[in-house]
Write a protein that holds these residues in place. Structure first.
Motif, PDB file in Angstrom:
ATOM      1  N   ILE A  52       0.957  -1.286   0.199  1.00  0.00           N
ATOM      2  CA  ILE A  52      -0.126  -0.086   0.045  1.00  0.00           C
ATOM      3  C   ILE A  52       0.979   1.434  -0.014  1.00  0.00           C
ATOM      4  N   HIS A  55       2.185   1.918  -3.543  1.00  0.00           N
ATOM      5  CA  HIS A  55       1.065   2.488  -4.242  1.00  0.00           C
ATOM      6  C   HIS A  55       1.132   3.834  -3.942  1.00  0.00           C
ATOM      7  N   LEU A  56       1.084   4.145  -2.593  1.00  0.00           N
ATOM      8  CA  LEU A  56       1.023   5.561  -2.215  1.00  0.00           C
ATOM      9  C   LEU A  56       1.952   6.411  -2.814  1.00  0.00           C
ATOM     10  N   TRP A 204      -2.715   9.976 -10.908  1.00  0.00           N
ATOM     11  CA  TRP A 204      -3.847   9.959 -10.411  1.00  0.00           C
ATOM     12  C   TRP A 204      -3.678   9.988  -8.640  1.00  0.00           C
ATOM     13  N   ASP A 205      -4.623  10.188  -7.954  1.00  0.00           N
ATOM     14  CA  ASP A 205      -4.619  10.105  -6.697  1.00  0.00           C
ATOM     15  C   ASP A 205      -5.724   9.301  -5.946  1.00  0.00           C
ATOM     16  N   TYR A 206      -5.836   8.974  -4.823  1.00  0.00           N
ATOM     17  CA  TYR A 206      -6.752   8.255  -3.646  1.00  0.00           C
ATOM     18  C   TYR A 206      -7.797   9.201  -3.414  1.00  0.00           C
ATOM     19  N   LEU A 207      -8.801   8.786  -3.275  1.00  0.00           N
ATOM     20  CA  LEU A 207      -9.662   9.310  -2.361  1.00  0.00           C
ATOM     21  C   LEU A 207      -9.377   9.256  -0.811  1.00  0.00           C
ATOM     22  N   TYR A 208      -9.076  10.103  -0.287  1.00  0.00           N
ATOM     23  CA  TYR A 208      -9.032  10.028   1.315  1.00  0.00           C
ATOM     24  C   TYR A 208     -10.199  10.360   2.163  1.00  0.00           C
ATOM     25  N   GLU A 209     -10.354   9.497   2.919  1.00  0.00           N
ATOM     26  CA  GLU A 209     -11.377   9.403   3.934  1.00  0.00           C
ATOM     27  C   GLU A 209     -10.817   9.274   5.275  1.00  0.00           C
ATOM     28  N   PRO A 210     -11.017  10.280   6.479  1.00  0.00           N
ATOM     29  CA  PRO A 210     -11.759  11.548   6.089  1.00  0.00           C
ATOM     30  C   PRO A 210     -10.711  12.703   5.314  1.00  0.00           C
ATOM     31  N   GLU A 214      -4.912  12.885   7.954  1.00  0.00           N
ATOM     32  CA  GLU A 214      -5.086  12.121   8.945  1.00  0.00           C
ATOM     33  C   GLU A 214      -4.778  10.527   8.577  1.00  0.00           C
ATOM     34  N   VAL A 215      -5.179  10.186   7.466  1.00  0.00           N
ATOM     35  CA  VAL A 215      -5.128   8.897   6.830  1.00  0.00           C
ATOM     36  C   VAL A 215      -3.542   8.500   6.638  1.00  0.00           C
ATOM     37  N   LEU A 219      -1.266   5.836   8.543  1.00  0.00           N
ATOM     38  CA  LEU A 219      -0.813   4.667   7.868  1.00  0.00           C
ATOM     39  C   LEU A 219       0.645   4.577   8.029  1.00  0.00           C
TER      40      LEU A 219
END
Lengths: 287, 140
Positions: A52, A55-56, A204-210, A214-215, A219
């Motif tokens: 992960i 990927h980031l 591209w980029d991730y969608l981050y929640e929240p 913070e994520v 992480l």
């Protein structure tokens, strides 16, 4: 018969030593199986979180976490994982030799080194060579828990965030198989991106929640913790394997020495008997 | 055959599930999410709760997670759970006990207990029980 009394006591003492080494060998063998199972059980998590993070690195987040940014290296931190106890062959010695080699290289580049240790052997070694020891934890036993090493890791993470250290390395033994354990140096921070093709980067980029901060914060901390924990669990398996092998060769050596001593003893006994007989015969002939 | 997505569920202790699924449901921190194949890349934190994997129209598998992370790539879903158990392995008695203990801690105003810890424990126990209940309803 007084012949070879010293040899006999020596044989007896070596036999006792052999009993101990053989018992230790068997204990290490059964412990190794358990620690190896633990190591294999925690591997998937470490592997997945590593993926992960990779990927980031491919993504192009709007928020750049400090753990992902390379900076000029003036001071680095290392976390050294060793065993708590000795009598495990050259395991710790090899590890420390590797660390010393690396430290010399860093020193020649004018880079200062801060050290955190896990395990009493490393703590002893680095206080002996007067390294800059800033944290240590030991006596974790055969079933360590992640919560026990978080404090030590936090010292390093805080130092990194505060800019006191610019890189963080983990040095521990890699379990290749029962006979071989290899000391490895692994770069934890900044997260090694590796060689990425230009094509896949930043599209591209991730969608981050929240939200991204913070994520990523939690992480990345979790990533470092899991990497160090995995190192610790693997080192445990290495320790038991190394001890098993070391104790096996010690038992074998003891067996060889006993055999040789037994031979010397028998020869001396025979010589004494022969001499006595010839004395008697000579005496009888004289009469 | 319907489109599928590869799902990996790992906890800090072991690998729990790995395989293809039609859809995955997880308790994200901002509310439950359902992930279908070719979902946009997503990273989110998870709350304690139930992760459901839809293998086919009638076949679901449920897992309990106590929190962690969810990563989505178009054809890959990874759940990094702090602890995860297959829902049918949840020990109901233990969960009930934990719930009772946490509630007791919360009602104890003497300040002997850490309020935050108690609340987290309670949330965990309640979610374990809820997962079980749902599982039972579907199984019946």
């Amino acid at each position: 018969m007084a012949v070879g009394k010293e040899i006999r006591t020596k044989i007896a003492s070596i036999k006792n030593t052999q009993k101990i080494t053989r018992a230790m060998e068997m204990v290490a063998a059964s412990k190794m199986r358990k620690t190896k199972d633990r190591m294999q059980a925690t591997r998937p998590y470490a592997k997945k979180i590593g993926q992960i993070i990779k990927h980031l690195a491919y993504a192009n987040p709007e928020y750049k976490h400090p753990f992902l940014i390379e900076r000029e290296v003036k001071r680095i931190g290392i976390i050294v994982v060793s065993s708590d106890r000795g009598l495990c062959g050259g395991l710790n010695a090899n590890l420390f030799r590797k660390v010393l080699g690396e430290m010399q290289q860093w020193q020649s580049q004018q880079i200062a080194v801060d050290v955190c240790t896990i395990g009493s052997k490393a703590a002893g070694f680095f206080s002996m060579i007067r390294a800059n020891l800033i944290g240590q934890v030991s006596k974790l036993g055969d079933t360590p828990h992640q919560s026990e090493i978080i404090g030590t890791i936090k010292i390093m993470l805080d130092a990194f965030t505060a800019g006191e250290i610019d890189e963080l390395f983990l040095i521990s033994n890699d379990f290749v198989n029962t006979m071989t354990q290899k000391p490895v140096v692994q770069k934890l921070l900044p997260v090694a991106v590796g060689d990425l093709g230009e094509e896949s980067k930043g599209r591209w980029d991730y969608l981050y929640e929240p939200d991204a901060k913070e994520v990523l914060d939690s992480l990345l901390i979790r990533y470092v913790e899991s990497a160090v924990f995995q190192g610790l669990v693997e080192n445990n398996a290495c320790e038991q394997a190394a001890r098993m092998v070391a104790m096996k060769s010690a038992s074998d050596n003891a067996g060889n020495i006993i055999k040789e001593l037994q031979l010397v003893y028998n020869k001396a006994r025979q010589a004494a008997i022969t001499q006595e007989i010839s004395e008697i015969v000579a005496g009888a002939a004289a009469v | 055959m319907a489109m599928t997505i590869h799902v990996d569920i790992v906890s800090a202790e072991q690998e729990i599930f790995s395989g293809l699924a039609e859809m995955v449901f997880a308790p994200a921190e901002m509310g439950d999410v359902g992930i279908a194949p070719r979902h946009a890349p997503l990273i989110t934190k998870l709350k304690p709760g139930e992760v459901r994997v839809k293998l086919s129209d009638k076949d679901y598998q449920a897992f309990y997670v106590s929190g962690g992370f969810l990563e989505v790539q178009p054809h890959l879903v990874t759940v990094l759970a702090d602890t995860a158990i297959r829902a049918k392995d949840i020990d109901e008695a233990a969960a009930l006990q934990a719930k009772a203990r946490a509630e007791e801690m919360l009602s104890d105003k003497s300040g002997k207990y850490d309020y935050a810890i108690a609340q987290a424990e309670l949330a965990q126990a309640v979610n374990q029980l809820r997962t079980l209940e749902r599982l039972r309803k579907r199984g019946a």
